[in-house]
Design a protein around this motif. Structure first.
Motif, PDB file in Angstrom:
ATOM      1  N   LEU A  45       0.868  -1.379  -0.131  1.00 47.35           N
ATOM      2  CA  LEU A  45       0.106  -0.018   0.032  1.00 47.35           C
ATOM      3  C   LEU A  45       1.059   1.294   0.172  1.00 47.35           C
ATOM      4  O   LEU A  45       1.732   1.502   0.573  1.00 47.35           O
ATOM      5  CB  LEU A  45      -0.924  -0.117   1.195  1.00 47.35           C
ATOM      6  CG  LEU A  45      -1.753   1.371   1.574  1.00 47.35           C
ATOM      7  CD1 LEU A  45      -2.941   1.325   0.502  1.00 47.35           C
ATOM      8  CD2 LEU A  45      -2.334   1.149   2.862  1.00 47.35           C
ATOM      9  N   ARG A  46       0.446   2.198  -0.844  1.00 50.15           N
ATOM     10  CA  ARG A  46       1.279   3.591  -0.737  1.00 50.15           C
ATOM     11  C   ARG A  46       0.599   4.223   0.525  1.00 50.15           C
ATOM     12  O   ARG A  46      -0.593   4.578   0.858  1.00 50.15           O
ATOM     13  CB  ARG A  46       0.832   4.355  -1.973  1.00 50.15           C
ATOM     14  CG  ARG A  46       1.585   5.750  -2.205  1.00 50.15           C
ATOM     15  CD  ARG A  46       1.076   6.265  -3.322  1.00 50.15           C
ATOM     16  NE  ARG A  46       1.625   7.628  -3.546  1.00 50.15           N
ATOM     17  CZ  ARG A  46       1.115   9.037  -3.268  1.00 50.15           C
ATOM     18  NH1 ARG A  46      -0.249   9.012  -2.914  1.00 50.15           N
ATOM     19  NH2 ARG A  46       1.942  10.052  -3.406  1.00 50.15           N
ATOM     20  N   ILE A  47       1.667   4.336   1.374  1.00 53.10           N
ATOM     21  CA  ILE A  47       1.600   5.140   2.740  1.00 53.10           C
ATOM     22  C   ILE A  47       2.369   6.441   2.758  1.00 53.10           C
ATOM     23  O   ILE A  47       3.457   6.233   2.653  1.00 53.10           O
ATOM     24  CB  ILE A  47       1.545   4.169   3.978  1.00 53.10           C
ATOM     25  CG1 ILE A  47       0.862   2.865   3.757  1.00 53.10           C
ATOM     26  CG2 ILE A  47       1.244   4.905   5.196  1.00 53.10           C
ATOM     27  CD1 ILE A  47       1.252   1.721   4.963  1.00 53.10           C
ATOM     28  N   ARG A  48       1.708   7.431   3.148  1.00 58.71           N
ATOM     29  CA  ARG A  48       2.635   8.705   3.162  1.00 58.71           C
ATOM     30  C   ARG A  48       2.821   9.189   4.620  1.00 58.71           C
ATOM     31  O   ARG A  48       1.844   8.932   5.674  1.00 58.71           O
ATOM     32  CB  ARG A  48       1.585   9.867   2.422  1.00 58.71           C
ATOM     33  CG  ARG A  48       1.158   9.477   1.169  1.00 58.71           C
ATOM     34  CD  ARG A  48       2.123   9.188   0.292  1.00 58.71           C
ATOM     35  NE  ARG A  48       2.919  10.294  -0.304  1.00 58.71           N
ATOM     36  CZ  ARG A  48       4.176  10.318  -1.090  1.00 58.71           C
ATOM     37  NH1 ARG A  48       4.507   9.178  -1.161  1.00 58.71           N
ATOM     38  NH2 ARG A  48       4.632  11.431  -1.399  1.00 58.71           N
ATOM     39  N   ASP A  49       3.749   9.800   4.836  1.00 57.62           N
ATOM     40  CA  ASP A  49       4.099  10.301   6.093  1.00 57.62           C
ATOM     41  C   ASP A  49       3.381  11.668   6.057  1.00 57.62           C
ATOM     42  O   ASP A  49       3.119  12.327   5.043  1.00 57.62           O
ATOM     43  CB  ASP A  49       5.555  10.767   6.327  1.00 57.62           C
ATOM     44  CG  ASP A  49       6.352   9.429   6.572  1.00 57.62           C
ATOM     45  OD1 ASP A  49       5.804   8.315   6.904  1.00 57.62           O
ATOM     46  OD2 ASP A  49       7.360   9.159   6.176  1.00 57.62           O
ATOM     47  N   PRO A  50       3.012  12.215   7.448  1.00 62.95           N
ATOM     48  CA  PRO A  50       2.386  13.226   7.728  1.00 62.95           C
ATOM     49  C   PRO A  50       2.963  14.473   6.770  1.00 62.95           C
ATOM     50  O   PRO A  50       2.112  15.470   6.022  1.00 62.95           O
ATOM     51  CB  PRO A  50       2.127  13.568   8.968  1.00 62.95           C
ATOM     52  CG  PRO A  50       2.119  12.489   9.532  1.00 62.95           C
ATOM     53  CD  PRO A  50       3.166  11.450   8.901  1.00 62.95           C
ATOM     54  N   HIS A  51       4.213  14.741   6.847  1.00 58.59           N
ATOM     55  CA  HIS A  51       4.942  16.053   6.034  1.00 58.59           C
ATOM     56  C   HIS A  51       4.511  15.754   4.715  1.00 58.59           C
ATOM     57  O   HIS A  51       5.013  16.884   3.993  1.00 58.59           O
ATOM     58  CB  HIS A  51       6.301  15.802   6.514  1.00 58.59           C
ATOM     59  CG  HIS A  51       7.059  14.761   6.115  1.00 58.59           C
ATOM     60  ND1 HIS A  51       7.208  13.878   6.693  1.00 58.59           N
ATOM     61  CD2 HIS A  51       7.846  14.969   4.895  1.00 58.59           C
ATOM     62  CE1 HIS A  51       8.101  13.076   6.098  1.00 58.59           C
ATOM     63  NE2 HIS A  51       8.600  13.669   4.820  1.00 58.59           N
ATOM     64  N   GLN A  52       4.394  14.819   4.076  1.00 70.52           N
ATOM     65  CA  GLN A  52       4.009  14.709   2.730  1.00 70.52           C
ATOM     66  C   GLN A  52       2.716  14.742   1.998  1.00 70.52           C
ATOM     67  O   GLN A  52       2.390  14.982   0.890  1.00 70.52           O
ATOM     68  CB  GLN A  52       4.616  13.063   2.147  1.00 70.52           C
ATOM     69  CG  GLN A  52       5.909  12.700   2.423  1.00 70.52           C
ATOM     70  CD  GLN A  52       6.216  11.195   2.357  1.00 70.52           C
ATOM     71  OE1 GLN A  52       5.415  10.448   2.592  1.00 70.52           O
ATOM     72  NE2 GLN A  52       7.144  10.812   1.527  1.00 70.52           N
ATOM     73  N   THR A  53       1.885  14.884   2.994  1.00 66.73           N
ATOM     74  CA  THR A  53       0.403  14.995   3.014  1.00 66.73           C
ATOM     75  C   THR A  53      -0.057  16.242   2.120  1.00 66.73           C
ATOM     76  O   THR A  53       0.433  17.337   2.675  1.00 66.73           O
ATOM     77  CB  THR A  53      -0.523  14.606   3.993  1.00 66.73           C
ATOM     78  OG1 THR A  53      -0.157  15.610   4.852  1.00 66.73           O
ATOM     79  CG2 THR A  53      -0.020  13.086   4.505  1.00 66.73           C
TER      80      THR A  53
END
Length: 695
Positions: free
Chosen positions: A308-316
């Motif tokens: 799954l493509r999971i993003r870190d908060p700073h990337q959102t």
């Protein structure tokens, strides 16, 4: 105006993302109020604060339509979920009505048995029930409304408790003229395709609602979910919707339980269908959900073990979501998975200040043990608060994992468990609902530096093929796999990180693979379980696990640091010192440091002994496990045992000046002075990393 709620630590970027999607105003050029909206899924391990964040976002949206549901409280049919959401949305927004959904709910009321053999009579029965719902809404008094709210909050009751009451509650507050207009629009929608008259379509819906055929049940759920979204679209598109500058916010907790993912997948299918039928534009429903497993989110796909493509908060951001959406399959394009962050050392300190005045002094230990896992930080701080003011605080803090849970604190551990230690309570909480065989396999995998080596080697030979084939994926989906730490002075109580070269002439010829590892806090807890296993049991004990891994790595080219890593875990310090002594004369000194740190990162069966200081224990280990090396290469033997002990943060106390640092620094300086083949400047520089820094 309500008081502004206190924001959970570390979620500013997530709040910004939700607000950007929540606000409907046109904003930048080309931005449409009815632009597509993602389903934002906040992924977090058990104890990461998912529910707290959802509650905060809900409170921040208190001035606009918002609703919530927790799928952990029971399994409901999708149409039962939208009924509850509609009710709660209608409570928070004047003028937000659900006529299409209301008529569908009346039709599927379990108490309504229509005579399908007599179509005219069935239509009259249904029409009468519709009128009763409208009349009942006009006569609702506060006590009855409260009773209805209580029923709706009792999420364990299935099916919907009194769909007739639900419909009446949704009708409430409408004047006679508006009530008739709303009712008429809701009824006519069921005949919109021209295939049946509206009442005939509702009679057919009633018949399907009493069927046990899964296809009929799916059609009922789909139609009522469609009615829910159609009502929302209509409310925002008609004249009364011109003042709606915020989308409806729905927060859904624990979608990995109780059919939550199935509900959202169905809702997104309906969203696609309605958008095609009505000429584009998205419904005004912004969904923020939470889950403890990546398995709850169907996409977009990523080639990592979680899939799954999971993003870190700073990337959102909204643009990041749009850029990452696949063209096919369409259903996965709506999902946007964001992993909740762990706490930084500064945030851990802020939490400590609210518990006890001196507790921030324990922040380095608490953060290095838990790596900022929120639930674990709080539990650790509650335990440390009982120790920090005592004269023997450092000794007590070294034994913190084997202390009992804080008395009187909130605990999620099983109350029948007896006097569990803090580490036992933590492991039970973090891996709740994991199968016993899976947990046993994960305990075994803790012997390995990384999970890929664990599942590719014979380490799990005692387990079933299912465990061997799925454990890596299961652990990744539970979000317990992370990038490996950089092994250097920064992980042993010294200063600096990422300074050893990995390319060029001074790099090591056998670099460690950049494979995912167990999160260090969980790894530490699992290692204690592995160390407690007796020999001859059904699963590998400490020695057996490390022997299997050593043999596997020793047979492979380029695996030398890992082979000696397991030799050290087996207590074969003499062999490790001999290898490092030879490398000190043949490797570039920077490469030798890389090998030294890579090998001494090995876990120790009993890393902490409260009856002895870490410095004295380093001396004893060197004397007992490497007597020849201690006689001939004392500085190197002490350096190996000291760095080995320093892997565990409990051996790096006191925080202001870890006691092992003097031994480590002195050993490096001794090697710099007496090793002609080594770069003495590099060794002296490494020694300085462990010396007290005075500004």
């Amino acid at each position: 105006m309500p008081d502004r709620p206190l924001r959970p630590l570390g979620v500013q970027a997530i709040e910004d993302l939700v607000r950007d999607c929540w606000v409907r105003e046109s904003g930048p050029p080309g931005r449409r109020p009815d632009r597509n909206l993602p389903v934002i899924v906040l992924l977090g391990r058990h104890g990461s604060g998912k529910t707290t964040v959802l509650r905060y976002l809900s409170r921040r949206a208190a001035t606009a339509p918002q609703a919530g549901h927790d799928f952990a409280t029971g399994t409901l049919r999708p149409h039962e979920v939208v009924a509850r959401l509609a009710f709660r949305l209608s409570l928070t927004s004047r003028g937000l009505h659900f006529p299409r959904l209301i008529h569908g709910l009346v039709a599927v009321d379990p108490d309504l048995l229509l005579d399908v053999n007599s179509p005219d009579r069935a239509r009259r029965q249904l029409d009468k029930r519709m009128r009763e719902a409208r009349q009942r809404s006009a006569g609702l008094i506060p006590d009855a409304l409260s009773e209805g709210v209580g029923l709706l909050n009792d999420l364990g009751i299935i099916p919907v408790p009194g769909a007739g009451l639900m419909a009446a509650l949704l009708f409430r507050g409408l004047g006679p003229r508006l009530l008739n207009a709303v009712s008429r629009s809701g009824l006519e929608w069921y005949g919109g395709d021209g295939a049946q008259a509206p009442l005939d379509a509702l009679v057919a819906l009633n018949e399907r609602s009493r069927s046990e055929d899964p296809a009929d049940q799916d059609r009922v759920d789909r139609l009522l979910c469609e009615a829910f979204l159609a009502d929302l679209r209509a409310a925002y598109h008609r004249r009364l919707g011109s003042g709606r500058d915020r989308n409806c916010l729905v927060v859904l907790d624990n979608i990995d339980q109780g059919g939550g993912s199935r509900f959202l997948s169905l809702l997104l299918e309906v969203r696609e269908s309605l958008a095609r039928r009505e000429g584009g534009g998205c419904d005004p429903l912004l969904t923020v959900a939470s889950a403890s497993s990546a398995r709850a989110v169907p996409g977009p796909f990523d080639p990592g073990p979680a899939g799954l493509r999971i993003r870190d908060p700073h990337q959102t951001s909204y643009d990041d979501w749009r850029a990452g959406t696949p063209q096919s399959p369409a259903d996965s394009a709506w999902w946007y998975a964001v992993q909740l962050p762990d706490l930084t050392a500064g945030q851990v300190s802020r939490l400590a200040e609210a518990i006890a005045p001196r507790l921030p002094e324990a922040t380095p230990l608490v953060h290095r043990l838990t790596y900022g896992h929120p639930w674990s930080v709080i539990r650790m701080q509650q335990a440390a608060a009982r120790m920090i003011d005592r004269p023997d605080a450092d000794v007590r803090l070294r034994g913190i994992l084997d202390s009992g849970p804080p008395a009187g604190g909130v605990t999620d551990a099983d109350p029948r468990s007896g006097r569990a230690t803090l580490r036992q309570e933590a492991l039970r909480y973090l891996l709740q609902d994991m199968e016993s065989d899976q947990l046993a396999g994960l305990v075994t995998c803790a012997a390995s530096r990384d999970m890929e080596s664990a599942v590719n080697s014979p380490l799990l030979a005692d387990f079933s093929p299912r465990i061997r084939e799925t454990l890596l994926e299961e652990t990744a989906q539970r979000l317990w796999l992370v990038a490996p730490l950089t092994e250097d002075a920064g992980t042993r109580g010294g200063r600096g990180s990422h300074y050893l070269p990995t390319t060029g002439p001074t790099s090591h010829p056998d670099l460690l693979p950049d494979s995912l590892v167990l999160q260090p806090w969980l790894w530490l807890l699992l290692l204690r379980e592995l160390a407690a296993r007796p020999p001859g049991g059904p699963y590998p004990d400490w020695d057996t696990a490390h022997q299997r891994l050593h043999a596997w790595h020793a047979e492979r080219k380029g695996h030398l640091p890992n082979a000696y890593y397991h030799r050290l875990s087996l207590g074969r310090v003499e062999e490790v010192v001999a290898r490092l002594e030879a490398g000190l004369h043949t490797l570039p000194t920077e490469a030798w440091l890389y090998e030294l740190y890579a090998i001494t990162a090995a876990p120790m069966r009993e890393p902490v002994d409260l009856s002895d200081s870490a410095t004295h224990r380093a001396d004893l280990l060197a004397r007992e496990l490497a007597p020849d090396a201690f006689r001939h290469h004392r500085a190197l033997a002490l350096l190996v045992t000291s760095l080995w002990l320093a892997v565990d943060p409990r051996n790096r106390l006191p925080n202001a000046r870890p006691e092992l640092n003097f031994t480590i620094s002195a050993s490096f300086r001794d090697l710099a002075w007496h090793t002609d083949d080594a770069n003495s400047a590099v060794l002296r520089s490494e020694a300085a990393r462990y010396e007290a820094h005075t500004p």
